[in-house]
Design a protein around this motif. Structure first.
Motif, PDB file in Angstrom:
ATOM      1  N   ILE A   4       5.520 100.322   9.751  1.00 20.27           N
ATOM      2  CA  ILE A   4       4.634 100.317  10.920  1.00 20.27           C
ATOM      3  C   ILE A   4       4.421  98.868  11.339  1.00 20.27           C
ATOM      4  CG2 ILE A   4       2.316 100.832  11.784  1.00 20.27           C
ATOM      5  CD1 ILE A   4       4.062 103.336  11.348  1.00 20.27           C
ATOM      6  N   ASN A   5       4.718  98.599  12.604  1.00 22.86           N
ATOM      7  CA  ASN A   5       4.478  97.278  13.175  1.00 22.86           C
ATOM      8  C   ASN A   5       3.325  97.376  14.158  1.00 22.86           C
ATOM      9  OD1 ASN A   5       6.715  95.986  11.894  1.00 22.86           O
ATOM     10  ND2 ASN A   5       8.040  97.053  13.330  1.00 22.86           N
ATOM     11  N   VAL A   6       2.458  96.391  14.125  1.00 26.73           N
ATOM     12  CA  VAL A   6       1.324  96.334  15.043  1.00 26.73           C
ATOM     13  C   VAL A   6       1.388  94.997  15.761  1.00 26.73           C
ATOM     14  CG1 VAL A   6      -1.198  96.362  15.273  1.00 26.73           C
ATOM     15  CG2 VAL A   6      -0.110  97.690  13.456  1.00 26.73           C
ATOM     16  N   TYR A   7       1.313  95.046  17.078  1.00 29.07           N
ATOM     17  CA  TYR A   7       1.183  93.797  17.810  1.00 29.07           C
ATOM     18  C   TYR A   7       0.082  93.947  18.838  1.00 29.07           C
ATOM     19  CZ  TYR A   7       4.242  95.796  21.470  1.00 29.07           C
ATOM     20  OH  TYR A   7       4.786  96.584  22.446  1.00 29.07           O
ATOM     21  N   THR A   8      -0.480  92.814  19.223  1.00 29.43           N
ATOM     22  CA  THR A   8      -1.636  92.838  20.111  1.00 29.43           C
ATOM     23  C   THR A   8      -1.277  92.301  21.486  1.00 29.43           C
ATOM     24  OG1 THR A   8      -2.301  90.675  19.293  1.00 29.43           O
ATOM     25  CG2 THR A   8      -3.308  92.584  18.240  1.00 29.43           C
ATOM     26  N   GLU A   9      -2.022  92.774  22.458  1.00 31.39           N
ATOM     27  CA  GLU A   9      -1.910  92.271  23.830  1.00 31.39           C
ATOM     28  C   GLU A   9      -3.313  92.092  24.372  1.00 31.39           C
ATOM     29  OE1 GLU A   9       0.234  94.905  26.416  1.00 31.39           O
ATOM     30  OE2 GLU A   9       2.146  94.528  25.430  1.00 31.39           O
ATOM     31  N   TYR A  10      -3.510  90.986  25.062  1.00 26.70           N
ATOM     32  CA  TYR A  10      -4.777  90.813  25.773  1.00 26.70           C
ATOM     33  C   TYR A  10      -4.766  91.758  26.957  1.00 26.70           C
ATOM     34  CZ  TYR A  10      -5.861  86.767  22.939  1.00 26.70           C
ATOM     35  OH  TYR A  10      -6.152  85.957  21.876  1.00 26.70           O
ATOM     36  N   THR A  11      -5.934  92.192  27.370  1.00 27.12           N
ATOM     37  CA  THR A  11      -6.068  93.056  28.541  1.00 27.12           C
ATOM     38  C   THR A  11      -6.809  92.248  29.609  1.00 27.12           C
ATOM     39  OG1 THR A  11      -8.249  93.966  28.018  1.00 27.12           O
ATOM     40  CG2 THR A  11      -6.342  95.030  26.954  1.00 27.12           C
ATOM     41  N   PRO A  12      -6.864  92.752  30.829  1.00 30.88           N
ATOM     42  CA  PRO A  12      -7.639  92.036  31.856  1.00 30.88           C
ATOM     43  C   PRO A  12      -9.128  91.926  31.517  1.00 30.88           C
ATOM     44  CG  PRO A  12      -6.114  93.566  32.891  1.00 30.88           C
ATOM     45  CD  PRO A  12      -6.090  93.851  31.413  1.00 30.88           C
ATOM     46  N   ASN A  13      -9.607  92.787  30.632  1.00 32.63           N
ATOM     47  CA  ASN A  13     -10.998  92.749  30.207  1.00 32.63           C
ATOM     48  C   ASN A  13     -11.095  91.853  28.962  1.00 32.63           C
ATOM     49  OD1 ASN A  13     -13.560  93.201  29.242  1.00 32.63           O
ATOM     50  ND2 ASN A  13     -13.491  95.416  29.489  1.00 32.63           N
ATOM     51  N   PRO A  14     -11.764  90.709  29.040  1.00 32.90           N
ATOM     52  CA  PRO A  14     -11.820  89.785  27.904  1.00 32.90           C
ATOM     53  C   PRO A  14     -12.505  90.359  26.655  1.00 32.90           C
ATOM     54  CG  PRO A  14     -13.223  89.018  29.704  1.00 32.90           C
ATOM     55  CD  PRO A  14     -12.484  90.204  30.212  1.00 32.90           C
ATOM     56  N   ALA A  15     -13.270  91.428  26.816  1.00 32.73           N
ATOM     57  CA  ALA A  15     -13.950  92.032  25.667  1.00 32.73           C
ATOM     58  C   ALA A  15     -13.070  93.036  24.928  1.00 32.73           C
ATOM     59  CB  ALA A  15     -15.238  92.719  26.121  1.00 32.73           C
ATOM     60  N   THR A  16     -11.884  93.347  25.470  1.00 29.38           N
ATOM     61  CA  THR A  16     -11.021  94.333  24.817  1.00 29.38           C
ATOM     62  C   THR A  16      -9.658  93.755  24.484  1.00 29.38           C
ATOM     63  OG1 THR A  16     -10.036  95.248  26.826  1.00 29.38           O
ATOM     64  CG2 THR A  16     -12.114  96.219  26.119  1.00 29.38           C
ATOM     65  N   MET A  17      -9.060  94.308  23.433  1.00 30.46           N
ATOM     66  CA  MET A  17      -7.702  93.943  23.052  1.00 30.46           C
ATOM     67  C   MET A  17      -6.956  95.229  22.734  1.00 30.46           C
ATOM     68  SD  MET A  17      -6.223  91.200  20.297  1.00 30.46           S
ATOM     69  CE  MET A  17      -6.896  89.815  21.191  1.00 30.46           C
ATOM     70  N   ILE A  65      -9.505  98.184  21.502  1.00 26.33           N
ATOM     71  CA  ILE A  65     -10.780  97.967  20.820  1.00 26.33           C
ATOM     72  C   ILE A  65     -11.624  96.997  21.640  1.00 26.33           C
ATOM     73  CG2 ILE A  65     -11.887  97.114  18.703  1.00 26.33           C
ATOM     74  CD1 ILE A  65      -9.264  97.938  17.225  1.00 26.33           C
ATOM     75  N   THR A  66     -12.873  97.388  21.854  1.00 25.94           N
ATOM     76  CA  THR A  66     -13.835  96.539  22.557  1.00 25.94           C
ATOM     77  C   THR A  66     -14.722  95.883  21.502  1.00 25.94           C
ATOM     78  OG1 THR A  66     -13.833  98.074  24.420  1.00 25.94           O
ATOM     79  CG2 THR A  66     -15.637  96.475  24.330  1.00 25.94           C
ATOM     80  N   LYS A  67     -14.839  94.564  21.605  1.00 27.93           N
ATOM     81  CA  LYS A  67     -15.635  93.809  20.631  1.00 27.93           C
ATOM     82  C   LYS A  67     -17.049  93.578  21.162  1.00 27.93           C
ATOM     83  CE  LYS A  67     -14.520  89.151  22.217  1.00 27.93           C
ATOM     84  NZ  LYS A  67     -15.885  88.764  22.552  1.00 27.93           N
ATOM     85  N   THR A  68     -17.946  93.229  20.251  1.00 27.96           N
ATOM     86  CA  THR A  68     -19.297  92.855  20.652  1.00 27.96           C
ATOM     87  C   THR A  68     -19.247  91.456  21.275  1.00 27.96           C
ATOM     88  OG1 THR A  68     -19.729  91.984  18.448  1.00 27.96           O
ATOM     89  CG2 THR A  68     -20.455  94.247  18.882  1.00 27.96           C
ATOM     90  N   GLU A  69     -20.271  91.105  22.047  1.00 27.73           N
ATOM     91  CA  GLU A  69     -20.303  89.805  22.731  1.00 27.73           C
ATOM     92  C   GLU A  69     -20.270  88.626  21.772  1.00 27.73           C
ATOM     93  OE1 GLU A  69     -23.113  88.891  25.855  1.00 27.73           O
ATOM     94  OE2 GLU A  69     -23.044  90.989  26.522  1.00 27.73           O
TER      95      GLU A  69
END
Length: 184
Positions: A4-17, A65-69
């Motif tokens: 299993i490979n996991v990679y991340t991408e930023y989204t237009p919403n800075p609070a989510t990845m 995933i949305t992170k806390t501020e």
């Protein structure tokens, strides 16, 4: 078992990845905007055990995933990436009872056309940014949609909604005068 490979991408919403995996997680999408709603999802329930997780959204081969501020991505990204990898490898369920999301459009001829355009053209683009769009209603020229995942609360979602989605629907369905998003 395949690696299993996991990679991340930023989204237009800075609070989510967006955490993408090389495996189908779910047909359709599921949104868990808070800890209470996540109780039906073992995967989301475990993610909410991290005090910096504020929202979880699943679609096809990714979890947004949305992170806390107060959390910074550079501090938590590796932790979440490792967790997602382990959860997928151990086949932690996204939802207790799996129900396939059938594409079933209802309503007038115009409403069906709007839903088809949203499904075929808009949904794939919105999913690329880690979100989802759901048709709610069409009344007197106004299309109401619901934005989920990284689209919910995203600073650029209004531009996407007005310039992109509204423009497309106005061109393809002359009866459409405007598109608005219903708050979650």
């Amino acid at each position: 078992m395949a690696t299993i490979n996991v990679y991340t991408e930023y989204t237009p919403n800075p609070a989510t990845m967006k955490f993408l995996v090389n495996k189908l997680l779910i047909n359709g999408s599921l949104d868990y905007p808070d800890r209470e709603k996540a109780q039906e999802s073992p995967f989301a329930r475990e993610l909410f055990k991290f005090n910096f997780v504020n929202g979880v959204f699943f679609a096809s081969n990714f979890v947004t995933i949305t992170k806390t501020e107060d959390a910074e991505w550079e501090d938590i990204e590796a932790i979440l990436k490792d967790f997602v990898k382990g959860a997928v490898e151990s086949e932690l369920k996204v939802q207790e009872v799996t129900k396939d999301e059938d594409v079933n459009f209802e309503g007038s001829e115009t409403e069906i056309k709007i839903q088809q355009i949203l499904h075929d053209y808009v949904r794939p683009a919105v999913e690329q940014d880690g979100g989802a769009i759901h048709y709610k209603s069409f009344t007197e020229g106004t299309v109401v949609v619901e934005l989920r995942g990284s689209c919910s609360g995203c600073p650029s979602s209004t531009i996407t909604l007005k310039a992109g989605i509204e423009g497309l629907l106005k061109r393809m369905v002359p009866e459409v005068q405007e598109v608005v998003a219903e708050a979650m």
